[in-house]
Design a protein around this motif. Structure first.
Motif, PDB file in Angstrom:
ATOM      1  N   SER A 262       0.836  -1.198   0.000  1.00  0.00           N
ATOM      2  CA  SER A 262       0.000   0.000   0.000  1.00  0.00           C
ATOM      3  C   SER A 262       0.870   1.246   0.000  1.00  0.00           C
ATOM      4  N   GLN A 263       0.309   2.324  -0.542  1.00  0.00           N
ATOM      5  CA  GLN A 263       0.965   3.628  -0.491  1.00  0.00           C
ATOM      6  C   GLN A 263       0.286   4.551   0.522  1.00  0.00           C
ATOM      7  N   GLU A 264      -0.606   4.004   1.332  1.00  0.00           N
ATOM      8  CA  GLU A 264      -1.217   4.773   2.406  1.00  0.00           C
ATOM      9  C   GLU A 264      -0.164   5.181   3.422  1.00  0.00           C
ATOM     10  N   ASN A 265      -0.432   6.276   4.150  1.00  0.00           N
ATOM     11  CA  ASN A 265       0.488   6.614   5.228  1.00  0.00           C
ATOM     12  C   ASN A 265       0.405   5.554   6.313  1.00  0.00           C
ATOM     13  N   ASP A 266       1.399   5.523   7.186  1.00  0.00           N
ATOM     14  CA  ASP A 266       1.512   4.397   8.114  1.00  0.00           C
ATOM     15  C   ASP A 266       0.380   4.333   9.143  1.00  0.00           C
ATOM     16  N   ILE A 267      -0.161   5.485   9.518  1.00  0.00           N
ATOM     17  CA  ILE A 267      -1.264   5.472  10.482  1.00  0.00           C
ATOM     18  C   ILE A 267      -2.514   4.879   9.848  1.00  0.00           C
ATOM     19  N   GLU A 268      -2.837   5.323   8.625  1.00  0.00           N
ATOM     20  CA  GLU A 268      -4.008   4.785   7.945  1.00  0.00           C
ATOM     21  C   GLU A 268      -3.832   3.304   7.629  1.00  0.00           C
ATOM     22  N   PHE A 269      -2.620   2.940   7.201  1.00  0.00           N
ATOM     23  CA  PHE A 269      -2.371   1.526   6.908  1.00  0.00           C
ATOM     24  C   PHE A 269      -2.516   0.673   8.162  1.00  0.00           C
TER      25      PHE A 269
ATOM     26  N   TYR B  24      -8.098  -6.655   8.873  1.00  0.00           N
ATOM     27  CA  TYR B  24      -7.382  -7.933   8.919  1.00  0.00           C
ATOM     28  C   TYR B  24      -7.197  -8.461  10.340  1.00  0.00           C
ATOM     29  N   GLY B  25      -7.494  -7.654  11.356  1.00  0.00           N
ATOM     30  CA  GLY B  25      -7.499  -8.157  12.731  1.00  0.00           C
ATOM     31  C   GLY B  25      -6.142  -8.240  13.391  1.00  0.00           C
ATOM     32  N   VAL B  26      -5.169  -7.428  12.935  1.00  0.00           N
ATOM     33  CA  VAL B  26      -3.842  -7.421  13.551  1.00  0.00           C
ATOM     34  C   VAL B  26      -3.465  -5.978  13.895  1.00  0.00           C
ATOM     35  N   ALA B  27      -3.194  -5.723  15.167  1.00  0.00           N
ATOM     36  CA  ALA B  27      -2.800  -4.389  15.609  1.00  0.00           C
ATOM     37  C   ALA B  27      -1.285  -4.255  15.589  1.00  0.00           C
ATOM     38  N   THR B  28      -0.804  -3.178  14.978  1.00  0.00           N
ATOM     39  CA  THR B  28       0.629  -2.879  14.913  1.00  0.00           C
ATOM     40  C   THR B  28       0.824  -1.419  15.322  1.00  0.00           C
ATOM     41  N   ILE B  29       2.056  -0.962  15.274  1.00  0.00           N
ATOM     42  CA  ILE B  29       2.360   0.434  15.590  1.00  0.00           C
ATOM     43  C   ILE B  29       2.979   1.102  14.366  1.00  0.00           C
ATOM     44  N   PRO B  30       2.400   2.220  13.900  1.00  0.00           N
ATOM     45  CA  PRO B  30       3.049   2.982  12.824  1.00  0.00           C
ATOM     46  C   PRO B  30       4.271   3.714  13.359  1.00  0.00           C
ATOM     47  N   LEU B  31       5.249   3.966  12.494  1.00  0.00           N
ATOM     48  CA  LEU B  31       6.489   4.594  12.957  1.00  0.00           C
ATOM     49  C   LEU B  31       6.447   6.117  12.975  1.00  0.00           C
ATOM     50  N   SER B  32       5.538   6.729  12.235  1.00  0.00           N
ATOM     51  CA  SER B  32       5.572   8.192  12.149  1.00  0.00           C
ATOM     52  C   SER B  32       5.406   8.887  13.501  1.00  0.00           C
ATOM     53  N   PRO B  33       4.627   8.356  14.483  1.00  0.00           N
ATOM     54  CA  PRO B  33       4.551   9.035  15.777  1.00  0.00           C
ATOM     55  C   PRO B  33       5.876   9.057  16.547  1.00  0.00           C
ATOM     56  N   PHE B  34       6.856   8.273  16.115  1.00  0.00           N
ATOM     57  CA  PHE B  34       8.170   8.282  16.742  1.00  0.00           C
ATOM     58  C   PHE B  34       9.042   9.440  16.226  1.00  0.00           C
ATOM     59  N   PHE B  35       8.544  10.182  15.254  1.00  0.00           N
ATOM     60  CA  PHE B  35       9.275  11.305  14.663  1.00  0.00           C
ATOM     61  C   PHE B  35       8.622  12.625  15.059  1.00  0.00           C
ATOM     62  N   ALA B  36       9.434  13.692  15.124  1.00  0.00           N
ATOM     63  CA  ALA B  36       8.884  15.018  15.410  1.00  0.00           C
ATOM     64  C   ALA B  36       8.205  15.595  14.184  1.00  0.00           C
TER      65      ALA B  36
ATOM     66  N   GLU C  57       7.082  15.313   9.826  1.00  0.00           N
ATOM     67  CA  GLU C  57       6.408  14.375   8.944  1.00  0.00           C
ATOM     68  C   GLU C  57       7.421  13.419   8.325  1.00  0.00           C
ATOM     69  N   THR C  58       6.964  12.208   8.093  1.00  0.00           N
ATOM     70  CA  THR C  58       7.812  11.222   7.430  1.00  0.00           C
ATOM     71  C   THR C  58       6.973  10.450   6.431  1.00  0.00           C
ATOM     72  N   THR C  59       7.571  10.109   5.304  1.00  0.00           N
ATOM     73  CA  THR C  59       6.874   9.328   4.287  1.00  0.00           C
ATOM     74  C   THR C  59       7.246   7.855   4.371  1.00  0.00           C
ATOM     75  N   LEU C  60       7.924   7.489   5.449  1.00  0.00           N
ATOM     76  CA  LEU C  60       8.387   6.115   5.621  1.00  0.00           C
ATOM     77  C   LEU C  60       7.195   5.165   5.685  1.00  0.00           C
ATOM     78  N   LYS C  61       7.182   4.175   4.837  1.00  0.00           N
ATOM     79  CA  LYS C  61       6.108   3.175   4.821  1.00  0.00           C
ATOM     80  C   LYS C  61       6.552   1.998   5.693  1.00  0.00           C
ATOM     81  N   CYS C  62       6.470   2.226   6.998  1.00  0.00           N
ATOM     82  CA  CYS C  62       7.064   1.264   7.935  1.00  0.00           C
ATOM     83  C   CYS C  62       6.190   1.137   9.181  1.00  0.00           C
ATOM     84  N   ILE C  63       6.036  -0.087   9.674  1.00  0.00           N
ATOM     85  CA  ILE C  63       5.297  -0.358  10.902  1.00  0.00           C
ATOM     86  C   ILE C  63       6.134  -1.264  11.804  1.00  0.00           C
TER      87      ILE C  63
END
Length: 375
Positions: free
Chosen positions: A319-326, A334-346, A348-354
């Motif tokens: 997906s190209q959604e931002n990490d929070i939306e993804f 899909y029933g799986v809770a994860t943590i997006p990485l963008s809240p770990f940054f001060a 904005e970040t375009t990192l597609k990472c969880i």
């Protein structure tokens, strides 16, 4: 009027609450879901029946402090005085808060390396000091050129997190050499070394601020029994620091919590006699490797995990959604809770990472991987 107008619920609370609402598998918040050692339960039950339920000394239960001094020596070959160099805290978070409140003054600056855990910035702001957020390299290693560029006479503290949450990376000796060179130029800077995952490393051994002779007199090292013994709800940690710094930290600690849970301290004191803390790395390496194998063939790209019980993953092939939306879609659809990485940054970040937490029972990892492979 709010002192922290921009601070809301943490991403960990938000994702765990959503997981409960949607009955999703929680790989978000960093807590194990497997049983605590039965020996620790038995020890705790024994002490709960004794008359030990009143205040302990402000700095901690003296026998436990002796055990921590011994553990510090066996783990790092560092001799510390249990009376003057150790403080039992109400979790690592209280230790971090008390340290910043005690050591950072008005208009001073504190360097935070992003992505960073969310408990660092708030106590800095409450000191009327300035957090200086510096992005790490793309591989989550320290960017020493960027760090050097922001250090100045106002810099009072640099917060290090090793092994690193959320990435699972660990520092090399070269990283410590770079830090020591900077502190030679700015000798008044204190290192707040968050090392709560110190015993959870894999192929490469953890290098600690404890190991570095040049850092010992200017570092506050933060440790966590909650992380080491799978008892995050106990909220018991400890600090190791040189006496001049510890004296100031204790002044804050005594008015913040005064002392820490008595039953927990008695139980941990006994448990340290039997616990095999050095087996943690092997235990979690098996978890990491099993989770990685379960996700083989999925569209997630798993990034290097050298320590902690967190696995980061790129999802840009999905997906190209931002990490929070993804992350929300992953949880709700899909029933799986994860943590997006963008809240770990001060910024904005375009990192597609969880981030996944793999400190879970094998059945939990298997169920979650089965759902994740459907993407």
């Amino acid at each position: 009027m709010s002192k922290l107008p921009h601070i809301g619920p943490s991403i960990f609370s938000v994702m765990s609450q959503l997981a409960n609402q949607h009955n999703a598998i929680n790989l978000a918040q960093g807590f194990p879901n497997f049983p605590v050692d039965p020996i620790l339960k038995e020890i705790t039950s024994k002490w709960a029946k004794e008359e030990i339920h009143q205040y302990l000394p402000m700095a901690g239960y003296p026998p436990l402090m002796e055990k921590i001094a011994n553990l510090t020596f066996t783990s790092y070959r560092r001799k510390v005085n249990p009376t003057t160099n150790i403080l039992i805290t109400a979790g690592a978070t209280e230790g971090i808060f008390a340290s910043i409140q005690a050591l950072v003054g008005l208009n001073e600056e504190v360097i935070i390396l992003d992505p960073s855990y969310d408990c660092y910035e708030t106590p800095i702001l409450l000191c009327n000091a300035k957090p200086i957020r510096v992005n790490m390299n793309d591989d989550f290693t320290p960017n020493w050129e960027a760090i050097s560029a922001v250090m100045n006479e106002k810099t009072r503290m640099i917060i290090t997190n090793n092994p690193h949450n959320p990435s699972g990376r660990i520092w090399s000796e070269a990283d410590y050499v770079q830090l020591e060179k900077l502190l030679d130029v700015f000798p008044n800077v204190v290192v707040l070394a968050d090392e709560v995952y110190e015993y959870i490393t894999f192929e490469n051994k953890h290098i600690s601020a404890h190991h570095r002779a040049k850092l010992r007199d200017k570092s506050v090292v933060v440790s966590s029994f909650g992380k080491s013994f799978h008892i995050t709800g106990w909220k018991v940690g400890y600090l190791v620091a040189p006496e001049p710094l510890m004296t100031e930290i204790k002044k804050v600690h005594q008015f913040l919590v005064f002392s820490v849970n008595s039953v927990a301290q008695y139980a941990l004191n006994d448990y340290l006699d039997v616990a095999d803390i050095n087996s943690l790395g092997d235990f979690y390496k098996e978890k990491r490797d099993y989770f990685s194998e379960l996700l083989r063939g999925s569209k997630f790209e798993l990034l290097p995990c050298e320590g902690t019980y967190f696995q980061t993953a790129m999802y840009d092939a999905i997906s190209q959604e931002n990490d929070i939306e993804f992350s929300k879609k992953l949880l709700i659809d899909y029933g799986v809770a994860t943590i997006p990485l963008s809240p770990f940054f001060a910024g904005e970040t375009t990192l597609k990472c969880i981030r996944f937490c793999f400190a879970k029972e094998d059945t939990t990892l298997e169920k979650s991987a089965s759902l994740l492979r459907k993407l």
